[in-house]
Design an enzyme around this catalytic site. Structure first.
Site, PDB file in Angstrom:
ATOM      1  N   ASP A 222       0.820  -1.222   0.000  1.00  0.00           N
ATOM      2  CA  ASP A 222       0.000   0.000   0.000  1.00  0.00           C
ATOM      3  C   ASP A 222       0.854   1.273   0.000  1.00  0.00           C
ATOM      4  O   ASP A 222       0.325   2.365  -0.191  1.00  0.00           O
ATOM      5  CB  ASP A 222      -0.899   0.048   1.246  1.00  0.00           C
ATOM      6  CG  ASP A 222      -1.949  -1.050   1.265  1.00  0.00           C
ATOM      7  OD1 ASP A 222      -2.076  -1.766   0.265  1.00  0.00           O
ATOM      8  OD2 ASP A 222      -2.640  -1.185   2.298  1.00  0.00           O
ATOM      9  N   GLY A 266      -5.301  -0.900  -0.830  1.00  0.00           N
ATOM     10  CA  GLY A 266      -5.051   0.420  -0.275  1.00  0.00           C
ATOM     11  C   GLY A 266      -6.044   0.609   0.843  1.00  0.00           C
ATOM     12  O   GLY A 266      -7.117   1.157   0.671  1.00  0.00           O
ATOM     13  N   TYR A 379      -5.279  -9.588  -5.113  1.00  0.00           N
ATOM     14  CA  TYR A 379      -4.079 -10.338  -4.738  1.00  0.00           C
ATOM     15  C   TYR A 379      -3.097 -10.470  -5.897  1.00  0.00           C
ATOM     16  O   TYR A 379      -1.913 -10.696  -5.680  1.00  0.00           O
ATOM     17  CB  TYR A 379      -4.469 -11.716  -4.190  1.00  0.00           C
ATOM     18  CG  TYR A 379      -5.231 -11.612  -2.889  1.00  0.00           C
ATOM     19  CD1 TYR A 379      -4.569 -11.289  -1.710  1.00  0.00           C
ATOM     20  CD2 TYR A 379      -6.604 -11.787  -2.832  1.00  0.00           C
ATOM     21  CE1 TYR A 379      -5.254 -11.156  -0.511  1.00  0.00           C
ATOM     22  CE2 TYR A 379      -7.305 -11.659  -1.647  1.00  0.00           C
ATOM     23  CZ  TYR A 379      -6.629 -11.343  -0.486  1.00  0.00           C
ATOM     24  OH  TYR A 379      -7.309 -11.203   0.694  1.00  0.00           O
TER      25      TYR A 379
END
Ligand code: ADP
Ligand code: FBP
Ligand code: MG
Length: 464
Positions: A222, A266, A379
């Protein structure tokens, strides 16, 4: 020709001190650095980093400012990473352990590999252990002995060969296990949560006055860890993210009144969504957790998408998983839900948006075709091996960590600051969050690339 340069002295520098093992263990023996005789190195003058080599946190400076800003005390600076002339561990006595915690990030295996190869080749360390399954592995699993040959190809694989997990942080069990196994160098690869755990481990080790160096390597797909330039693996993730945007764009262009909706990771920060949007330029609207948005009415998302569909017949909408979470209806139980590490569990903003978009269109345009193609590559963007740039980063950050630990520093994190590798006290890293600054030029650039609404009007009319 006249000299065009002016000499201006910098205001004072506030150097972030590192803890050294000798700060709490008196009379620790020093040793010459074995790099003096390493077949691969020819230490030249200036090769070894000294305590006065620093990296300024902020390389931009207004030279008209002579004194430090009030309440500041000077320019923040960090110790530069790299080999020291004297080390505080006899390499044959090192028992090092490596652990990976939290979610995946491209490059984790490269960092592990380079910790092993670096310890092995640079310093001649032979006792290196992998702790499996994250923090819980210290006390609940056998360690794996790592050597140069075993890790040789690990950088080619995504994920972590050591396995990772969330939760399982039991301070005393972890530090007891470290002591029981006679470990004296601990390398911890993980994100913000992991770094908060590392602070506790480091403090407990200090409290027990143990001769154990603890080094952290920040990992976060992130890119939410502060102070450092960016996390390893982030560039790779952005490249993967772009592929998803391209697919969303192709789908949207090929449909009738079609929206390509792409969701990225995120949790609390929208860096992946932002960078992928900027790089791709196919995006009509980018929604991130740092910038609230709304759906209905003037200046809202629906109004904007309606224009875009009229204009182009399609639109690409990118959303970071943490965006819009406060608008998604949830049960009391869902509000309380946490993962094993205590992070809030989010509802799927993509699924919710898709459903809201469909309801809106059916209500306002009941007789017109409309499709939303929802792509959730979650993913896929983090489960890949690191690209070339990230791979190099992983190597440098791992070797930096080794040099710091061998030199007797502890409770530090190694990471790039302004393109140079530094040692940063872990407390600072654990405290600092890297959010997208919606006031800076990058966000303005997103707005100009997409021409999306600022979603501020509703708030400004409410206050007028
Ligand atoms: N405040 C904390 N104190 C101690 N350990 C923590 C803390 N927050 C998280 N951890 C531990 O750090 C590990 C990783 O945390 P997590 O938030 O899942 O991932 P990341 O480190 O990638 O942010 C987990 O084992 C978790 O229990
Ligand atoms: O792996 P999990 O448990 O499904 O978690 C997914 C989360 O992991 C992340 O990829 C990374 O989070 P961490 O850095 O905290 O591990 C987040 O973007 C995402 O919300
Ligand atoms: Mg995290």
């Amino acid at each position: 020709m006249e000299n065009q340069e002016t000499t201006i002295s910098l205001p004072s520098i506030k150097l972030q001190n590192l803890t050294h093992l000798s700060d709490y263990i008196p009379h620790l023996p020093k040793h010459p650095n074995p790099l003096d005789h390493n077949q691969y190195f020819r230490p030249f003058s200036g090769f070894y980093i000294t305590p006065t080599d620093v990296i300024l946190h902020n390389v931009l400076h207004d030279v008209s400012i002579k004194s430090p800003p009030p309440n500041d005390g000077g320019h923040l600076a960090y110790h530069r990473a790299g080999p020291r002339k004297e080390i505080f561990f006899e390499p044959t006595e090192v028992r090092a352990a490596v652990v990976t915690c939290g979610g995946l990030c491209p490059g984790m295996n490269t960092v592990i590999r380079e910790l092993v190869v670096g310890l092995w080749d640079l310093y001649g360390v032979r006792e290196i252990y992998g702790v499996k399954m994250g923090y819980r592995g210290f006390y609940s699993s056998d360690f794996v002995q790592l050597d140069k040959k075993l890790v040789h190809t690990w950088h080619k694989s995504g994920g972590t060969m050591l396995e990772t997990s969330r939760g399982g942080f039991h301070l005393n069990k972890i530090v007891d296990a470290i002591q029981d196994h006679g470990l004296n160098q601990i390398y911890i690869i993980g994100g913000d949560g992991t770094m908060r755990g590392m602070v506790e481990i480091f403090n407990e080790i200090k409290r027990r006055k143990l001769n154990i160096a603890v080094a952290g390597i920040p990992k976060t797909v992130d890119n939410d860890v502060g102070i450092i330039d960016r996390s390893f693996g982030f560039q790779t993730a952005v490249e993967m993210a772009q592929q998803a945007i391209s697919a969303g764009h192709v789908e949207a262009e090929s449909g009738v009144n079609c929206i390509g909706l792409v969701k990225f990771m995120g949790r609390r920060t929208g860096h992946i969504a932002l960078y992928a949007t900027l790089a791709s330029r196919d995006v009509d609207c980018c929604l991130i957790p740092e910038n609230d948005f709304y759906l209905e009415g003037k200046g809202g998302l629906f109004e904007f998408l309606e224009h875009r569909l009229k204009e182009n017949g399609h639109a690409v909408l990118v959303v970071a998983e943490g965006a819009g979470q406060d608008m998604i209806p949830r049960t009391e139980q869902q509000q309380q839900e946490r993962d094993e590490s205590g992070n809030p569990v989010f509802l799927d903003v993509g699924v919710w948006l898709k459903s809201e978009l469909k309801k809106w269109w059916a209500r306002d345009h009941p007789n017109e075709l409309f499709t939303v193609k929802y792509i959730d590559p979650t993913y896929m963007i983090r489960a890949v091996p690191a690209n070339a740039t990230d791979n190099l980063y992983c190597t440098l950050v791992a070797h930096s960590a080794i040099h710091g630990a061998m030199a007797g520093y502890t409770g530090f994190v190694s990471g790039p600051i302004n393109g140079n590798y530094a040692y940063i006290p872990v407390e600072g890293v654990a405290r600092t969050k890297n959010e997208v600054n919606t006031n800076d030029h990058k966000w303005a650039w997103v707005r100009s690339v997409t021409d999306q609404p600022d979603f501020m009007r509703r708030y400004s009319t409410a206050t007028n």
